[in-house]
Motif scaffolding. Sequence first.
Motif, short mmCIF file in Angstrom:
data_model
loop_
_atom_site.label_atom_id
_atom_site.label_comp_id
_atom_site.label_asym_id
_atom_site.label_seq_id
_atom_site.Cartn_x
_atom_site.Cartn_y
_atom_site.Cartn_z
N LYS A 243 0.83 -1.21 0.00
CA LYS A 243 0.00 0.00 0.00
C LYS A 243 0.85 1.25 0.00
CE LYS A 243 -3.46 2.41 2.80
NZ LYS A 243 -4.25 2.37 4.06
N GLY A 244 1.93 1.26 0.79
CA GLY A 244 2.82 2.40 0.86
C GLY A 244 2.20 3.57 1.60
N GLY A 245 2.84 4.71 1.51
CA GLY A 245 2.37 5.90 2.21
C GLY A 245 2.79 5.90 3.67
N ALA A 246 2.03 6.63 4.47
CA ALA A 246 2.35 6.77 5.90
C ALA A 246 1.77 5.60 6.68
CB ALA A 246 1.80 8.10 6.43
N VAL A 247 2.46 4.46 6.65
CA VAL A 247 1.97 3.24 7.30
C VAL A 247 2.82 2.86 8.51
CG1 VAL A 247 0.93 2.35 5.18
CG2 VAL A 247 3.32 1.79 5.73
N GLY A 248 3.69 3.77 8.94
CA GLY A 248 4.61 3.45 10.02
C GLY A 248 3.92 3.07 11.32
N ARG A 249 2.88 3.83 11.69
CA ARG A 249 2.16 3.52 12.94
C ARG A 249 1.53 2.14 12.89
NH1 ARG A 249 0.50 9.11 12.86
NH2 ARG A 249 1.30 10.26 14.67
N LYS A 250 0.90 1.80 11.78
CA LYS A 250 0.25 0.50 11.65
C LYS A 250 1.29 -0.62 11.70
CE LYS A 250 -3.81 2.11 9.11
NZ LYS A 250 -4.59 2.01 7.84
N LEU A 251 2.41 -0.42 11.06
CA LEU A 251 3.46 -1.43 11.11
C LEU A 251 3.98 -1.59 12.53
CD1 LEU A 251 5.51 -0.64 7.86
CD2 LEU A 251 4.28 -2.77 8.36
N ASP A 252 4.08 -0.50 13.26
CA ASP A 252 4.55 -0.57 14.64
C ASP A 252 3.58 -1.36 15.50
OD1 ASP A 252 6.32 -0.04 16.75
OD2 ASP A 252 5.21 1.74 17.36
N PHE A 253 2.29 -1.10 15.35
CA PHE A 253 1.28 -1.88 16.09
C PHE A 253 1.37 -3.36 15.71
CE2 PHE A 253 -1.44 2.18 16.09
CZ PHE A 253 -0.85 2.60 17.27
N LEU A 254 1.59 -3.63 14.44
CA LEU A 254 1.68 -5.01 13.98
C LEU A 254 2.89 -5.71 14.58
CD1 LEU A 254 0.04 -6.86 12.17
CD2 LEU A 254 1.43 -6.12 10.23
#
Length: 296
Positions: A243-254
Amino acid sequence: MIRSMTGFASARGAQAPYVWSWELRSVNGKGLDLRLRVPDWLEGLEAALRADLARALTRGNVTLSLRLTRGDAGGAGVLNPAVLAAALEALARIEAEAQAKGVDLAPSRASDLLGLRGMLEAGADSEDNGALIAALKAELGPLIAAFLEMRETEGAALERLLRVQLDEVGTLIARAADLAEARKAAMAETLRNNLARVLDNVDGADADRVAQELALIAVRADVTEELDRLGAHVGAARDLLDKGGAVGRKLDFLMQEFNREANTLCSKSQNSDLTKVGLDLKALIDQMREQVQNVE
């Protein structure tokens, strides 16, 4: 494409009689923290620059610095009375305190004071600064573009590393599944032997009740759900990277969910080889989380 929160860009410009240099840099942060260092006598410039940065960026501790000087002798600058008064007062207090303690200080020079930040203003009230402000605003767009290009380059490197690490996680999950399947027969035999010993040594024991308890032990040792969830997390992480973009927070939760399942796998393993795989998973997940901390 994902972007890193680490970035840097610089630029230089001039419009007679002024010359200037820009520096835009950032490091990782939980949110967007903008810190601007621009001359305060350029009215409205800081607000405009802040708005442009906020539209272009999502996360990171971002610092924008503008150094502006005049190139002509006639515009050497004017003293800022407030800064001068504060500097002289501080200097007097320092010298008085040093004298009271018998400490000799080197004589202060005017050049020392002139070098203080904000002491000189570049002709702030001698001319209309509208054209200068317009020129500075026009330069921010290319500066941000260069800055984002570096963030994207760093992000591409992060993405490649994360995809390799996700493949390694998938390999470890498959290895853990094989080990879990191989240990089933040994666990079943152990449970049957334990049941036989209990029934042989306990008078009046309810065989059905004992069998139920041993069955519960077997269920609690089953790691199928943990492995299934780990596999699902791998898929979810790959989807976010796609998907890309600003996904840093979601990756951190994951990453937190990855770690939770790996911890449970270790606690339920009851097998040295499976425990080793669980520990390898935990180490790899920790490495991934370090990388994810830099994703916007």
